[in-house]
Design an enzyme around this catalytic site. Structure first.
Site, PDB file in Angstrom:
ATOM      1  N   HIS A  53       0.823  -1.228   0.000  1.00 22.29           N
ATOM      2  CA  HIS A  53       0.000   0.000   0.000  1.00 22.29           C
ATOM      3  C   HIS A  53       0.852   1.270   0.000  1.00 22.29           C
ATOM      4  O   HIS A  53       0.501   2.246   0.650  1.00 22.29           O
ATOM      5  CB  HIS A  53      -0.927   0.009   1.225  1.00 22.29           C
ATOM      6  CG  HIS A  53      -2.090  -0.935   1.103  1.00 22.29           C
ATOM      7  ND1 HIS A  53      -3.188  -0.664   0.338  1.00 22.29           N
ATOM      8  CD2 HIS A  53      -2.319  -2.166   1.648  1.00 22.29           C
ATOM      9  CE1 HIS A  53      -4.051  -1.669   0.418  1.00 22.29           C
ATOM     10  NE2 HIS A  53      -3.551  -2.599   1.200  1.00 22.29           N
ATOM     11  N   ASP A  61      -1.105  -4.104   6.298  1.00 15.23           N
ATOM     12  CA  ASP A  61      -2.169  -4.997   5.808  1.00 15.23           C
ATOM     13  C   ASP A  61      -1.871  -5.448   4.382  1.00 15.23           C
ATOM     14  O   ASP A  61      -1.185  -4.766   3.621  1.00 15.23           O
ATOM     15  CB  ASP A  61      -3.533  -4.295   5.862  1.00 15.23           C
ATOM     16  CG  ASP A  61      -3.542  -2.965   5.118  1.00 15.23           C
ATOM     17  OD1 ASP A  61      -2.498  -2.295   5.090  1.00 15.23           O
ATOM     18  OD2 ASP A  61      -4.589  -2.611   4.554  1.00 15.23           O
ATOM     19  N   GLU A  62      -2.423  -6.596   4.029  1.00 17.12           N
ATOM     20  CA  GLU A  62      -2.512  -7.066   2.645  1.00 17.12           C
ATOM     21  C   GLU A  62      -1.183  -7.050   1.901  1.00 17.12           C
ATOM     22  O   GLU A  62      -1.142  -6.711   0.714  1.00 17.12           O
ATOM     23  CB  GLU A  62      -3.541  -6.217   1.877  1.00 17.12           C
ATOM     24  CG  GLU A  62      -4.940  -6.302   2.450  1.00 17.12           C
ATOM     25  CD  GLU A  62      -5.970  -5.512   1.646  1.00 17.12           C
ATOM     26  OE1 GLU A  62      -7.073  -6.031   1.459  1.00 17.12           O
ATOM     27  OE2 GLU A  62      -5.673  -4.382   1.221  1.00 17.12           O
ATOM     28  N   LEU A  63      -0.116  -7.421   2.544  1.00 13.48           N
ATOM     29  CA  LEU A  63       1.160  -7.520   1.829  1.00 13.48           C
ATOM     30  C   LEU A  63       1.120  -8.774   0.958  1.00 13.48           C
ATOM     31  O   LEU A  63       0.921  -9.885   1.449  1.00 13.48           O
ATOM     32  CB  LEU A  63       2.320  -7.601   2.826  1.00 13.48           C
ATOM     33  CG  LEU A  63       3.698  -7.792   2.184  1.00 13.48           C
ATOM     34  CD1 LEU A  63       4.048  -6.625   1.258  1.00 13.48           C
ATOM     35  CD2 LEU A  63       4.767  -7.949   3.266  1.00 13.48           C
ATOM     36  N   GLU A 104      -2.494  -8.539  10.077  1.00 11.77           N
ATOM     37  CA  GLU A 104      -1.716  -9.518   9.307  1.00 11.77           C
ATOM     38  C   GLU A 104      -0.304  -9.692   9.849  1.00 11.77           C
ATOM     39  O   GLU A 104       0.279 -10.771   9.771  1.00 11.77           O
ATOM     40  CB  GLU A 104      -1.640  -9.116   7.831  1.00 11.77           C
ATOM     41  CG  GLU A 104      -2.927  -9.303   7.066  1.00 11.77           C
ATOM     42  CD  GLU A 104      -3.766  -8.038   7.003  1.00 11.77           C
ATOM     43  OE1 GLU A 104      -3.814  -7.302   8.015  1.00 11.77           O
ATOM     44  OE2 GLU A 104      -4.379  -7.800   5.951  1.00 11.77           O
TER      45      GLU A 104
END
Ligand SMILES: *[C@@H]1O[C@H](CO)[C@@H](O)[C@H](O)[C@H]1NC(C)=O
Ligand SMILES: *[C@@H]1O[C@H](CO)[C@@H](O)[C@H](O)[C@H]1NC(C)=O
Ligand SMILES: *[C@@H]1O[C@H](CO)[C@@H](O)[C@H](O)[C@H]1NC(C)=O
Ligand SMILES: *[C@@H]1O[C@H](CO)[C@@H](O)[C@H](O)[C@H]1NC(C)=O
Ligand SMILES: *[C@@H]1O[C@H](CO)[C@@H](O)[C@H](O)[C@H]1NC(C)=O
Length: 608
Positions: free
Chosen positions: A310, A376-378, A424
């Site tokens: 991100h 988040d969301e790596l 995460e």
């Protein structure tokens, strides 16, 4: 006649017309009418606060000479604000809050016709000879601040207060801290309505006795200012609305792959190239102003720079630090275009972050105790494109990530701030975090249980309940053919819309043992801005955010351990909505007027 009888019966039902939102922990009230006008005598810690056209304009207390000018002689609409700078005094905070409270009562109030029987005779008689009035408001708090603005760690600040309003019109606020006084004033405001005559204001529930304190210390809202640009005034408006709901954190999701609006003087190219356009940036003065404004309202600003995923917007200024920017098809590299992640084995990235943190963190620290480093969301694939790594193997990436977190969090702590991360980092990547770190959970299921079982502090943003952007349709485009057919009818990923009732039903501590429950500091509703901007944000967010706000202030259960009732909440939330509208928030309507006007609180119950 029948209507009157019903109204009488309704008044006996708990809190159906006692519209305090969020509901106080302990609350009793009567049925006497008291009017309020601008001659109410206000004293603060024993000294008189000169007020507008006070009957005794010669204020005795010389200490208040400045406030005489500001509050004694100017009209009360004049918005008194504490002097700028990170050193603010309780007196200034309280004085400004009193100024806002009286502005709310006299300038931004409403006639409650939507909440009373149609054609009913429910309004008190404004011409009654013996009508009682609120004579005085006596404010005391016992703990003085240390001349730094409020920036408490969770649990450090006492927000409790007691409030009394006697039948004879003596109102009293007692609190430990000035922030407790702020919370009490928001309760005070909610006692009063405007009379349809236009020039009278009254409460109908004196005497009132309240003892109140929050259930959770962290009651926040995440505002994503990267997917859409929000001018400073819109952020301030959001801070106001949060404070009216007794919420105390605004988490600004400041940067993402879509844009970088934050000016960093040590690296001016970041915002020059990463923002949506000239002027669509936050200068250091803007940021300080937002922080001060918030702290004067008992709200703490928490800035997030999301990383190592991100972060694609850094590509525009420092392309060598970023992999996978705008890589296609995007879903192999990230959750939404244009992707972009930091290189995970690059000294240049560490140098960049040192410069960034050295510039930014000392500016945040005077007003905040937290800094959110995202996480988040790596997507594992990103490091396949990183010449320093060339792997998507979790076992290769995990130690690189651990070093990244250790270094960053070390710098955050050195700046006097406490790190926050998305869940995460703790769950999916099994990173070792300090026990000071606050983990923000969003994926729902057992996540809060999982995180607290590892001994970490947590705030809950479970997307099934508290993501307020969900359920309004896809924001990506679909060409005719396979994509069109696959995604028809083009929903978003987290619909349906989470109703206020769903938000209200969510208990962040549900299913936790006592020790784990203590690690839940509270929660945040999330306002991701793919399809939200300043024009629509009010209606999408309010009053739904307040449903979470009440859970976090009052608790999901009442004093007897019973889940709070949606029927009881609905009547009060509908009233809070009217108050928000009167105070300038374009909050959504929650039910048809017929339900609100019917004196039977169960008129619109969907019984089984
Ligand atoms: C990584 O890329 C491959 C294609 O090379 C794709 O099949 C896989 O789903 C991607 N992984 C993730 C987590 O997106
Ligand atoms: C990181 O880079 C160094 C050289 O700069 C290399 O020796 C090391 O193997 C790399 N680590 C990984 C996990 O690829
Ligand atoms: C790792 O990359 C390989 C090769 O592109 C791919 O097949 C695999 O799905 C990727 N693994 C993950 C977890 O994305
Ligand atoms: C926490 O989540 C991880 C990853 O999903 C899982 O392996 C682990 O068993 C969970 N732990 C608990 C206590 O639920
Ligand atoms: C109370 O609400 C929780 C969800 O917040 C739910 O799991 C639980 O079943 C409810 N308890 C009762 C007795 O209704």
């Amino acid at each position: 006649m029948l209507t009157r009888l019903l109204v009488g019966a309704v008044a006996l039902l708990p809190s159906s017309v006692h519209a305090i939102w969020p509901i106080p922990k302990e609350f009793t009230s009567g049925d006497n009418v008291l009017y309020i006008d601008q001659t109410v005598e206000i004293t603060y810690n024993g000294a008189s606060v000169c007020w507008i056209s006070s009957p005794n304009p010669s204020c005795p207390d010389r200490e208040f000479v400045d406030s005489e000018i500001l509050m004694g002689q100017l009209p009360y609409t004049y918005g008194y604000a504490p002097p700028p700078g990170p050193k603010c005094k309780d007196k200034d905070i309280v004085q400004a809050a009193v100024s806002r409270a009286f502005e709310a009562i006299f300038q931004h109030n409403f006639v409650p016709w939507k909440l009373r029987p149609a054609h009913g005779d429910w309004e008190p008689d404004v011409y009654a000879k013996d009508k009682g009035r609120v004579e005085s408001l006596t404010i005391t708090h016992t703990v003085n601040d240390d001349e730094t603005c409020y920036k408490p760690l969770a649990g450090e600040l006492d927000e409790s207060y007691t409030f009394e309003l006697t039948k004879n019109g003596a109102a009293t606020i007692e609190a430990q801290t000035s922030v407790g006084v702020l919370r009490a004033l928001e309760t005070f405001i909610q006692l009063f309505y405007q009379h349809s005559s236009g020039t009278s204001w009254y409460t109908e529930i004196a005497p009132v006795s309240i003892k109140d304190e929050p259930e959770y210390p962290h009651r926040g809202l995440l505002l994503d200012v990267s997917r859409s640009w929000y001018p400073v005034e819109d952020i301030l408006h959001m801070i106001d609305t949060l404070s009216w709901n007794k919420m105390n954190r605004i988490h600004i999701h400041m940067t993402d792959s879509q844009s970088w609006p934050l000016e960093i003087p040590a690296m001016p190219k970041l915002a020059e190239k990463g923002s949506y356009g000239k002027g669509m940036t936050y200068s250091p003065a803007d940021l300080a102003h937002i922080q001060e404004y918030a702290s004067h309202r008992g709200v703490q600003v928490i800035v997030e720079i999301d990383m190592p995923g991100h972060i694609g917007s850094v590509h525009h200024s420092y392309p060598d630090l970023i992999v996978a920017y705008n890589e296609k098809p995007y879903h192999w590299w990230c959750a939404q275009p244009p992707c972009g992640a930091f290189k995970m084995n690059s000294s240049a990235v560490y140098d960049f972050l040192e410069t960034l943190f050295d510039d930014l963190l000392p500016r945040l620290a005077p007003y905040s105790s937290y800094f959110h480093t995202g996480g988040d969301e790596l997507n594992r694939n990103d490091s396949m494109l990183d010449e320093g790594v060339r792997s998507n193997d979790t076992d290769v990436l995990r130690p690189l990530l651990q070093k990244f977190l250790d270094v960053n969090h070390g710098r955050v702590r050195k700046a006097g701030l406490t790190p926050m991360v998305w869940e995460e980092m703790a769950i999916e990547w099994e990173q070792n975090l300090g026990k000071d770190v606050v983990v923000q959970s969003w994926l729902g299921g057992d996540a809060v249980k999982n995180i607290t079982s590892k001994g970490y502090k947590v705030i809950d943003s479970n997307y099934h309940f508290w993501y307020l952007d969900c359920g309004r349709g896809a924001w990506l485009d679909f060409e005719n053919g396979a994509a069109y057919n696959t995604f028809y009818p083009f929903n978003d990923w987290c619909g349906p819309t989470h109703s206020w009732q769903a938000g209200y039903s969510h208990d962040p501590r549900a299913g936790l043992g006592e020790e784990q429950a203590k690690l839940v500091l509270g929660g945040e509703v999330a306002v991701w801005s793919e399809t939200i901007d300043p024009l629509t944000v009010d209606t999408i967010v309010w009053p739904r955010a307040g449903a979470a706000g009440e859970v976090l202030w009052s608790g999901r259960q009442d004093a007897s351990g019973t889940n709070r009732s949606l029927v009881d909440a609905a009547a009060r939330l509908a009233e809070m909505r009217e108050r928000l509208v009167a105070r300038g928030v374009r909050a959504a309507h929650i039910t048809e007027l017929w339900c609100l006007q019917d004196p039977d609180p169960l008129a619109c119950q969907h019984a089984l």
